[in-house]
Motif scaffolding. Sequence first.
Motif, PDB file in Angstrom:
ATOM      1  N   ILE A  19       0.841  -1.209   0.000  1.00 19.51           N
ATOM      2  CA  ILE A  19       0.000   0.000   0.000  1.00 19.51           C
ATOM      3  C   ILE A  19       0.867   1.246   0.000  1.00 19.51           C
ATOM      4  CG2 ILE A  19      -1.600   1.386   1.377  1.00 19.51           C
ATOM      5  CD1 ILE A  19      -2.836  -1.254   2.375  1.00 19.51           C
ATOM      6  N   LEU A  23       1.200   3.838  -3.144  1.00 20.21           N
ATOM      7  CA  LEU A  23       0.588   5.160  -2.960  1.00 20.21           C
ATOM      8  C   LEU A  23       1.630   6.271  -2.933  1.00 20.21           C
ATOM      9  CD1 LEU A  23      -2.357   4.556  -0.449  1.00 20.21           C
ATOM     10  CD2 LEU A  23      -2.396   4.712  -2.952  1.00 20.21           C
ATOM     11  N   SER A  94      -1.816   0.190  12.313  1.00 21.65           N
ATOM     12  CA  SER A  94      -1.889   1.510  11.676  1.00 21.65           C
ATOM     13  C   SER A  94      -0.556   2.239  11.803  1.00 21.65           C
ATOM     14  CB  SER A  94      -3.014   2.352  12.290  1.00 21.65           C
ATOM     15  OG  SER A  94      -2.766   2.627  13.652  1.00 21.65           O
ATOM     16  N   TRP A 247     -10.082  -3.470   7.407  1.00 22.51           N
ATOM     17  CA  TRP A 247      -9.867  -2.127   6.876  1.00 22.51           C
ATOM     18  C   TRP A 247      -8.568  -2.048   6.077  1.00 22.51           C
ATOM     19  CZ3 TRP A 247      -5.458   0.517   8.155  1.00 22.51           C
ATOM     20  CH2 TRP A 247      -4.778   0.110   9.297  1.00 22.51           C
ATOM     21  N   LEU A 248      -7.551  -2.778   6.538  1.00 24.29           N
ATOM     22  CA  LEU A 248      -6.266  -2.790   5.824  1.00 24.29           C
ATOM     23  C   LEU A 248      -6.419  -3.475   4.480  1.00 24.29           C
ATOM     24  CD1 LEU A 248      -3.159  -2.185   6.117  1.00 24.29           C
ATOM     25  CD2 LEU A 248      -2.930  -4.563   6.868  1.00 24.29           C
ATOM     26  N   TYR A 249      -7.155  -4.569   4.440  1.00 24.18           N
ATOM     27  CA  TYR A 249      -7.353  -5.307   3.197  1.00 24.18           C
ATOM     28  C   TYR A 249      -8.222  -4.517   2.221  1.00 24.18           C
ATOM     29  CZ  TYR A 249      -5.795  -8.930   6.459  1.00 24.18           C
ATOM     30  OH  TYR A 249      -5.102  -9.647   7.408  1.00 24.18           O
ATOM     31  N   LEU A 250      -9.142  -3.718   2.764  1.00 27.94           N
ATOM     32  CA  LEU A 250      -9.971  -2.859   1.913  1.00 27.94           C
ATOM     33  C   LEU A 250      -9.124  -1.774   1.259  1.00 27.94           C
ATOM     34  CD1 LEU A 250     -12.715  -1.925   0.826  1.00 27.94           C
ATOM     35  CD2 LEU A 250     -13.036  -0.645   2.955  1.00 27.94           C
ATOM     36  N   ILE A 251      -8.243  -1.139   2.045  1.00 31.70           N
ATOM     37  CA  ILE A 251      -7.338  -0.124   1.484  1.00 31.70           C
ATOM     38  C   ILE A 251      -6.442  -0.750   0.429  1.00 31.70           C
ATOM     39  CG2 ILE A 251      -5.417   1.443   1.992  1.00 31.70           C
ATOM     40  CD1 ILE A 251      -6.638   1.880   4.757  1.00 31.70           C
ATOM     41  N   THR A 253      -7.118  -3.338  -1.489  1.00 30.49           N
ATOM     42  CA  THR A 253      -7.931  -3.583  -2.683  1.00 30.49           C
ATOM     43  C   THR A 253      -8.139  -2.306  -3.474  1.00 30.49           C
ATOM     44  OG1 THR A 253      -9.085  -5.398  -1.555  1.00 30.49           O
ATOM     45  CG2 THR A 253     -10.141  -4.474  -3.522  1.00 30.49           C
ATOM     46  N   LEU A 254      -8.465  -1.216  -2.788  1.00 28.69           N
ATOM     47  CA  LEU A 254      -8.679   0.065  -3.468  1.00 28.69           C
ATOM     48  C   LEU A 254      -7.386   0.576  -4.099  1.00 28.69           C
ATOM     49  CD1 LEU A 254     -10.989   1.841  -0.845  1.00 28.69           C
ATOM     50  CD2 LEU A 254     -11.672   0.835  -3.036  1.00 28.69           C
ATOM     51  N   THR A 255      -6.263   0.323  -3.439  1.00 33.92           N
ATOM     52  CA  THR A 255      -4.960   0.732  -3.980  1.00 33.92           C
ATOM     53  C   THR A 255      -4.669   0.002  -5.286  1.00 33.92           C
ATOM     54  OG1 THR A 255      -4.080   1.183  -1.765  1.00 33.92           O
ATOM     55  CG2 THR A 255      -2.480   0.819  -3.528  1.00 33.92           C
TER      56      THR A 255
END
Length: 269
Positions: A19, A23, A94, A247-251, A253-255
């Motif tokens: 990530i 990013l 985090s 939440w980490l896996y969602l970020i 995926t979006l990345t």
Amino acid sequence: MKSIGTKYIILNSTIAFIIACILVMTLHEFGHFFASILVNAKGISIHHNYVNYIEVGLSQGQKIFIKAAGPIISLLIGLIFHFICYKDKARDISFLLKLYFCSFGYIGFFGYLLIAPFFAVGDTGYICKALGFPIALTIGIAIIGALILFFIMKSLMQYFVELGSREIIENKETRKKFISSLILVPVLIGIIITTLLNLPTINIISLIAPMCSPFTFLWTYSFALKKKYRTNNYNTQFYKLNTPHIWLYLIFTLTIIANRLLVHGIYAN
């Protein structure tokens, strides 16, 4: 560590690594992108790992401004997240993500200083050449950049160690297993995945960064393994580092989605 296991430590750290790498690289390119817009360049487009623009009609100063914008954004990311990590007392997933952002921010600036003598078409290489720097000066800048990056990464190793529990930090054997799961394995896996995410590419430099820059973590890896650190700050909820985080896996995926969409580019004009 056998009683604790490391499966999710490796998974979470690898995902945080990817990530942050992707990013920070994307924000680096957006620095070039917006700088191109500010100087009214033509034919501007941003892709997953490069920015296109027409240089015809631009002054030397404008070209230097565009080239410098990316590394400067990376440096700002490093400084901002370093300050955040310094102020943050929690040692959790985090914090690990923020620590990777800090690391890749610094790598995205000082790493470009390091390769300046070898790639005149790169950001810092182009600037040194455009300013008429003799090769000896460019090499000197590269050496200074490498030394600064070394000492920064050395200092950041303490933060990585502090993600362990007090028992892990104080025991050399358990610390070795923990640090391997937290840094070594994720770096090696992360290099492969981030390199693949940089395909397709139009410039070999776009692959050098994901393939080589993460090895910077290994420059000071031995300090994380052996150096005696104070245990004023340590992970009081270590088990959470070794559990799934949606939440980490969602970020993540979006990345990946954003990265693949940028392959097709965003066009400013």
